[in-house]
Scaffold this active site. Sequence first.
Site, short mmCIF file in Angstrom:
data_model
loop_
_atom_site.label_atom_id
_atom_site.label_comp_id
_atom_site.label_asym_id
_atom_site.label_seq_id
_atom_site.Cartn_x
_atom_site.Cartn_y
_atom_site.Cartn_z
N LYS A 98 -3.86 24.60 2.40
CA LYS A 98 -3.09 23.58 1.74
C LYS A 98 -3.66 23.26 0.37
O LYS A 98 -3.00 22.66 -0.46
CB LYS A 98 -3.10 22.30 2.56
CG LYS A 98 -2.56 22.42 3.94
CD LYS A 98 -2.69 21.13 4.71
CE LYS A 98 -2.35 21.38 6.17
NZ LYS A 98 -2.72 20.24 7.00
N ASP A 137 -15.53 29.85 -3.10
CA ASP A 137 -16.85 29.38 -2.68
C ASP A 137 -17.59 30.55 -2.05
O ASP A 137 -18.14 31.39 -2.75
CB ASP A 137 -16.69 28.20 -1.73
CG ASP A 137 -17.99 27.48 -1.41
OD1 ASP A 137 -19.07 27.93 -1.85
OD2 ASP A 137 -17.94 26.47 -0.70
N LYS A 192 -17.40 28.45 -7.45
CA LYS A 192 -18.73 27.95 -7.10
C LYS A 192 -19.61 29.17 -6.78
O LYS A 192 -19.82 29.53 -5.62
CB LYS A 192 -18.64 27.02 -5.88
CG LYS A 192 -19.92 26.28 -5.58
CD LYS A 192 -19.87 25.52 -4.25
CE LYS A 192 -18.89 24.40 -4.22
NZ LYS A 192 -18.99 23.63 -2.95
#
Length: 178
Positions: free
Chosen positions: A42, A101, A129
């Site tokens: 989402k 990530d 990241k």
Amino acid sequence: MINDIKKISVSEDKIQSILTRLGNQITKDYKDKEPLFIGLLKGCNPFMVDLMKHINLYCTLDYLDVSSYAGTKSTGNVRINHDLNTNVEGKDIIVIDDILDTGRTLLAVVSLLKARGAKSVKLCVLLDKPEGRVAAIEADYVGDLVPNEFVVGYGLDYNEKYRNLPYIGVLKEEVYSK
């Protein structure tokens, strides 16, 4: 809700600048193509909706609902909760996600799309990241780099909360360490 934020990592103004920059670059790179944008639910929602306003191309959209997180940690297990409605064979695809990530989810998605016959697959992420990376994957379009802190807002969540913040903020540790 805002009292749970330690600091703002990416401001609303910076997000607007990112959207313009990425939209212009994608428009230029795909000027003679009709890409299929696949948003990863989402977290992609605010980013993808706003990014599309800055892309001047014929294109189509679809969504893939995948999950790999429990709380603040990646489980290492990528699960498809809802598959695509579109046949990707022979298509130029741009996958849109909120953050790169660990890379596990995006690597699994890219592998899946290539196995299904996509002509090309590029990745567009609002945030990268790099310190969190465990899979060998890089995004083709990156909004901004963030340090190895737990960030929420503008689609990113902690237990389905904070997605509606208009900026990216670092969540106070005491919120998720309870």
